[in-house]
Structures are given as structure tokens and as C-alpha cells.
Design a protein around this motif. Sequence first.
Motif, PDB file in Angstrom:
ATOM      1  N   ALA A 171      91.454  88.381  19.061  1.00  0.00           N
ATOM      2  CA  ALA A 171      91.238  87.222  19.941  1.00  0.00           C
ATOM      3  C   ALA A 171      92.164  86.073  19.573  1.00  0.00           C
ATOM      4  CB  ALA A 171      89.782  86.782  19.866  1.00  0.00           C
ATOM      5  N   ASP A 172      92.385  85.875  18.275  1.00  0.00           N
ATOM      6  CA  ASP A 172      93.282  84.800  17.833  1.00  0.00           C
ATOM      7  C   ASP A 172      94.710  85.019  18.333  1.00  0.00           C
ATOM      8  OD1 ASP A 172      91.332  83.358  16.554  1.00  0.00           O
ATOM      9  OD2 ASP A 172      91.746  84.182  14.564  1.00  0.00           O
ATOM     10  N   ARG A 173      95.076  86.281  18.535  1.00  0.00           N
ATOM     11  CA  ARG A 173      96.413  86.601  19.049  1.00  0.00           C
ATOM     12  C   ARG A 173      96.433  86.633  20.578  1.00  0.00           C
ATOM     13  NH1 ARG A 173      95.834  89.862  14.516  1.00  0.00           N
ATOM     14  NH2 ARG A 173      95.135  91.670  15.730  1.00  0.00           N
ATOM     15  N   GLY A 174      95.308  86.203  21.185  1.00  0.00           N
ATOM     16  CA  GLY A 174      95.242  86.105  22.631  1.00  0.00           C
ATOM     17  C   GLY A 174      94.931  87.394  23.339  1.00  0.00           C
ATOM     18  N   ARG A 175      94.487  88.415  22.565  1.00  0.00           N
ATOM     19  CA  ARG A 175      94.200  89.710  23.171  1.00  0.00           C
ATOM     20  C   ARG A 175      92.705  90.015  23.060  1.00  0.00           C
ATOM     21  NH1 ARG A 175      98.873  91.322  20.104  1.00  0.00           N
ATOM     22  NH2 ARG A 175      97.542  92.446  18.634  1.00  0.00           N
ATOM     23  N   GLN A 222      86.849  84.640   3.614  1.00  0.00           N
ATOM     24  CA  GLN A 222      85.488  84.371   3.155  1.00  0.00           C
ATOM     25  C   GLN A 222      84.482  84.226   4.282  1.00  0.00           C
ATOM     26  OE1 GLN A 222      84.406  84.129  -0.322  1.00  0.00           O
ATOM     27  NE2 GLN A 222      86.287  85.314  -0.273  1.00  0.00           N
ATOM     28  N   GLN A 223      84.920  83.772   5.443  1.00  0.00           N
ATOM     29  CA  GLN A 223      83.995  83.498   6.541  1.00  0.00           C
ATOM     30  C   GLN A 223      84.522  84.086   7.839  1.00  0.00           C
ATOM     31  OE1 GLN A 223      81.113  81.587   6.684  1.00  0.00           O
ATOM     32  NE2 GLN A 223      81.037  80.768   4.611  1.00  0.00           N
ATOM     33  N   LEU A 224      83.616  84.553   8.676  1.00  0.00           N
ATOM     34  CA  LEU A 224      83.969  84.955  10.032  1.00  0.00           C
ATOM     35  C   LEU A 224      83.734  83.753  10.934  1.00  0.00           C
ATOM     36  CD1 LEU A 224      82.314  88.498  10.179  1.00  0.00           C
ATOM     37  CD2 LEU A 224      84.747  87.971   9.923  1.00  0.00           C
ATOM     38  N   ARG A 225      84.820  83.177  11.405  1.00  0.00           N
ATOM     39  CA  ARG A 225      84.711  81.959  12.223  1.00  0.00           C
ATOM     40  C   ARG A 225      85.632  82.082  13.434  1.00  0.00           C
ATOM     41  NH1 ARG A 225      81.844  77.845  10.231  1.00  0.00           N
ATOM     42  NH2 ARG A 225      81.369  77.757   8.003  1.00  0.00           N
ATOM     43  N   PRO A 226      85.129  82.561  14.563  1.00  0.00           N
ATOM     44  CA  PRO A 226      85.962  82.655  15.769  1.00  0.00           C
ATOM     45  C   PRO A 226      86.275  81.275  16.325  1.00  0.00           C
ATOM     46  CG  PRO A 226      83.687  83.180  16.278  1.00  0.00           C
ATOM     47  CD  PRO A 226      83.767  83.045  14.781  1.00  0.00           C
ATOM     48  N   ARG A 227      87.458  81.165  16.923  1.00  0.00           N
ATOM     49  CA  ARG A 227      87.855  79.895  17.521  1.00  0.00           C
ATOM     50  C   ARG A 227      87.380  79.816  18.960  1.00  0.00           C
ATOM     51  NH1 ARG A 227      94.093  79.021  16.864  1.00  0.00           N
ATOM     52  NH2 ARG A 227      94.089  81.115  17.791  1.00  0.00           N
ATOM     53  N   SER A 228      87.027  78.635  19.381  1.00  0.00           N
ATOM     54  CA  SER A 228      86.541  78.428  20.743  1.00  0.00           C
ATOM     55  C   SER A 228      87.621  78.771  21.755  1.00  0.00           C
ATOM     56  CB  SER A 228      86.104  76.969  20.920  1.00  0.00           C
ATOM     57  OG  SER A 228      85.673  76.739  22.243  1.00  0.00           O
ATOM     58  N   GLY A 229      87.201  79.439  22.813  1.00  0.00           N
ATOM     59  CA  GLY A 229      88.115  79.737  23.901  1.00  0.00           C
ATOM     60  C   GLY A 229      88.889  81.024  23.751  1.00  0.00           C
ATOM     61  N   THR A 230      88.736  81.725  22.620  1.00  0.00           N
ATOM     62  CA  THR A 230      89.439  82.987  22.447  1.00  0.00           C
ATOM     63  C   THR A 230      88.707  84.094  23.218  1.00  0.00           C
ATOM     64  OG1 THR A 230      88.244  83.323  20.363  1.00  0.00           O
ATOM     65  CG2 THR A 230      90.467  82.421  20.218  1.00  0.00           C
ATOM     66  N   SER A 257      78.651  82.649  20.016  1.00  0.00           N
ATOM     67  CA  SER A 257      78.207  81.951  21.233  1.00  0.00           C
ATOM     68  C   SER A 257      78.932  80.632  21.410  1.00  0.00           C
ATOM     69  CB  SER A 257      76.693  81.730  21.174  1.00  0.00           C
ATOM     70  OG  SER A 257      75.992  82.950  21.160  1.00  0.00           O
ATOM     71  N   ALA A 258      79.100  79.887  20.317  1.00  0.00           N
ATOM     72  CA  ALA A 258      79.788  78.603  20.385  1.00  0.00           C
ATOM     73  C   ALA A 258      81.256  78.776  20.778  1.00  0.00           C
ATOM     74  CB  ALA A 258      79.686  77.879  19.039  1.00  0.00           C
ATOM     75  N   ALA A 259      81.830  79.917  20.410  1.00  0.00           N
ATOM     76  CA  ALA A 259      83.228  80.182  20.751  1.00  0.00           C
ATOM     77  C   ALA A 259      83.382  80.662  22.190  1.00  0.00           C
ATOM     78  CB  ALA A 259      83.809  81.227  19.799  1.00  0.00           C
ATOM     79  N   GLY A 260      82.251  80.944  22.858  1.00  0.00           N
ATOM     80  CA  GLY A 260      82.303  81.326  24.261  1.00  0.00           C
ATOM     81  C   GLY A 260      81.925  82.754  24.568  1.00  0.00           C
ATOM     82  N   ALA A 261      81.559  83.516  23.538  1.00  0.00           N
ATOM     83  CA  ALA A 261      81.181  84.910  23.766  1.00  0.00           C
ATOM     84  C   ALA A 261      79.731  85.008  24.217  1.00  0.00           C
ATOM     85  CB  ALA A 261      81.374  85.724  22.489  1.00  0.00           C
ATOM     86  N   ARG A 262      79.423  86.031  24.981  1.00  0.00           N
ATOM     87  CA  ARG A 262      78.037  86.344  25.295  1.00  0.00           C
ATOM     88  C   ARG A 262      77.485  87.176  24.157  1.00  0.00           C
ATOM     89  NH1 ARG A 262      75.602  90.684  27.768  1.00  0.00           N
ATOM     90  NH2 ARG A 262      77.594  91.542  28.489  1.00  0.00           N
ATOM     91  N   CYS A 263      76.513  86.641  23.441  1.00  0.00           N
ATOM     92  CA  CYS A 263      76.005  87.306  22.244  1.00  0.00           C
ATOM     93  C   CYS A 263      74.486  87.386  22.292  1.00  0.00           C
ATOM     94  CB  CYS A 263      76.452  86.564  20.977  1.00  0.00           C
ATOM     95  SG  CYS A 263      75.970  87.393  19.453  1.00  0.00           S
ATOM     96  N   ASP A 264      73.962  88.584  22.085  1.00  0.00           N
ATOM     97  CA  ASP A 264      72.525  88.822  22.051  1.00  0.00           C
ATOM     98  C   ASP A 264      72.142  89.192  20.619  1.00  0.00           C
ATOM     99  OD1 ASP A 264      69.896  89.450  22.481  1.00  0.00           O
ATOM    100  OD2 ASP A 264      70.270  91.232  23.705  1.00  0.00           O
ATOM    101  N   LEU A 265      71.318  88.372  20.004  1.00  0.00           N
ATOM    102  CA  LEU A 265      70.833  88.622  18.644  1.00  0.00           C
ATOM    103  C   LEU A 265      69.399  89.120  18.704  1.00  0.00           C
ATOM    104  CD1 LEU A 265      70.941  88.392  15.524  1.00  0.00           C
ATOM    105  CD2 LEU A 265      70.207  86.006  15.802  1.00  0.00           C
ATOM    106  N   ARG A 266      69.132  90.260  18.091  1.00  0.00           N
ATOM    107  CA  ARG A 266      67.785  90.818  18.047  1.00  0.00           C
ATOM    108  C   ARG A 266      67.359  90.961  16.592  1.00  0.00           C
ATOM    109  NH1 ARG A 266      67.809  95.244  23.048  1.00  0.00           N
ATOM    110  NH2 ARG A 266      68.856  93.849  24.528  1.00  0.00           N
TER     111      ARG A 266
END
Length: 308
Positions: A171-175, A222-230, A257-266
Motif C-alpha cells: 500500500a505504501d508503494r501505491g499498490r 517494531q510497529q504495524l502502522r498503515p498510512r492514511s489513504g493507502t 480503520s483509521a487509514a481507510g480500510a474496512r476492518c471487521d474485528l471479532r
Amino acid sequence: MSAEPTSLRARALRQISTHTVRPVVAALPVNAHTLPAARMVIDRVMRAVAPVLNGTAIEAVQEGPVRAEWVRGPRATRDDAAILYVHGGGFVAGSARSYRGVTSRLSTATRLPVLAVDYRLAPENPYTAAASDVSMAYRLLREQGFAPDRIVIAGDSAGGYLATDFVIGSADRGRSGAAALLLFSPMADLALDLARGGDGRDALLDLATAHAAIAHLADAPQQLRPRSGTPLPPTLIHASRDELFAADAIALADRLSAAGARCDLRLWPHQMHVFHTLAALVPESRTAYRASGRFVIEALESPAAQAI
């Protein structure tokens, strides 16, 4: 976020494990001397608690540096898409072979073939080796004709970390590298700050053991942190509400979710870490596989996926 009912069998298994397995795991050092034997024990236990489904076809893959297995469950009738599965094991254990019970069930639930990657383990190899193997396995799927919108990426625990790291990197590479992301009890913080709140609740793992395993890694983020809008794919996360990495699952869902993905946590109460590996013991695992199958099928059939 949703809670699921808990069977008496799952509650009993958790209670027994808390007083038997967890103390043994906590007492064993995690080093180059103990890991070979530990890996064999884990392999045998995994095959016992999640035996491969009858009628499953296994095909070994050795394409250049890629070592993996094609797993086709007894009801895997589709070839229009595929799942790339990244196994757990704290980065130091686990294999495609030991996870055949998981991948055969996931294949059956989704009716899709599963490519289970046998990534290189620590401490023999740094983190970059495992991450590179996941990337190469994905490239193999692309070379075999699977478009990104026909590839589902899945993983559990440490494998969930690797799977998500790959998706975020794409996603960071725009794909958009996948049609969907499916995670079972994923790790999201290798500093283990999030996991501190779950220490003592987990019926299998403890913080010290997790630290010992991760200490063998080098060059790991150390952390998984997606960027918004990717361009992140729809994601389903399963975790126990009462495991060491419950906070990781919650934080990762919030970040996606904050980065814009649809995420379902169960979140499932009173379950073991990656209870999907306990298919022969815990009835909720079957419910979880069915839910995972529905999620994958819906993601592949959604207009958004087909428009990629």
C-alpha cells in the motif's frame, strides 16, 4: 467488533492449559539449543490438534528460493483465486507442514487453493529473510496468473504480522496487493508494549517467552502502522479477548480503520491464542473457519475487488 459464545470444552481446555502447558512453556528457554527439539514438538502437537482433512491434496513447491506447499482441501473446487498463508510460531517455529490442518480447513471453507509459504526462521535468519520469502511467494502467485484482486493474504500470530507488513508495504508503494486480508490473533507490536496488558491472562503464552522469541530477530520493524489513504484491502481479524495479543488485534483494527480500510474485528471470549489451530478440540474453530470462508468469498465477489 463482536463477541461469540464459548463452549464448555473451550473453557475446560483453557483452564487445563493455564495450569499445565503455560508453566512448561514459560520455563523453557528459547535459544539455538532448545529450538530444534521445540520445533519438532510443536509440529507433532499441531498435527494432533488440527489433523489435515481427509481428501486434502498437498503439492510441494520449490521455485527458485521459494519453498511452499499448495494445499487443496476436499471441497476446494475453485481456481479463479488463491490464498497466500503465512504461518505463526513466534518467528522461530512452525512450518507449512505443521499448519496443514489449518490450511486444509481454510481451503475447504473458501473452496480455494492455499499456498502456504515455508519462510526462513530466526535465529538462523534475520527478519528480512522471512519478509522476503513472503514477498517472493506472492510474486510466484502473480507469475502463475493470479491478479492482485484474486489473491487473499492470510496469517496468524507472527505470520499475521508478516502478512500485514507485506500488505502495508504494498500500500505504501501505491499498490493494492490483495483482495482481502485475513488474520488470526495477529501480532502488531514487536516491542510488546501492547501485549503487557494481556500478560497473565493468556492460557498458553507469557510475555517473557514472547520477548525471548522476538529477541532473535534483526532488522524487524517494531510497529504495524498503515498510512492514511493507502489502498488497503478489506480485513477480518479474529482474536481471543483473553489472550496475550488481544490488544495487538484491537490496535491493528483501529489503525487499519483509521487509514481507510474496512476492518471487521471479532473478539472471542475465553479462547486460546489462535484457537483455529485447535480444530479437533474447540468447536468454535469450526465456526471461525465458516466465518472466514464467508468473508473471503464476499471480498472476492465484491464490485470493489473486481474493479481493481
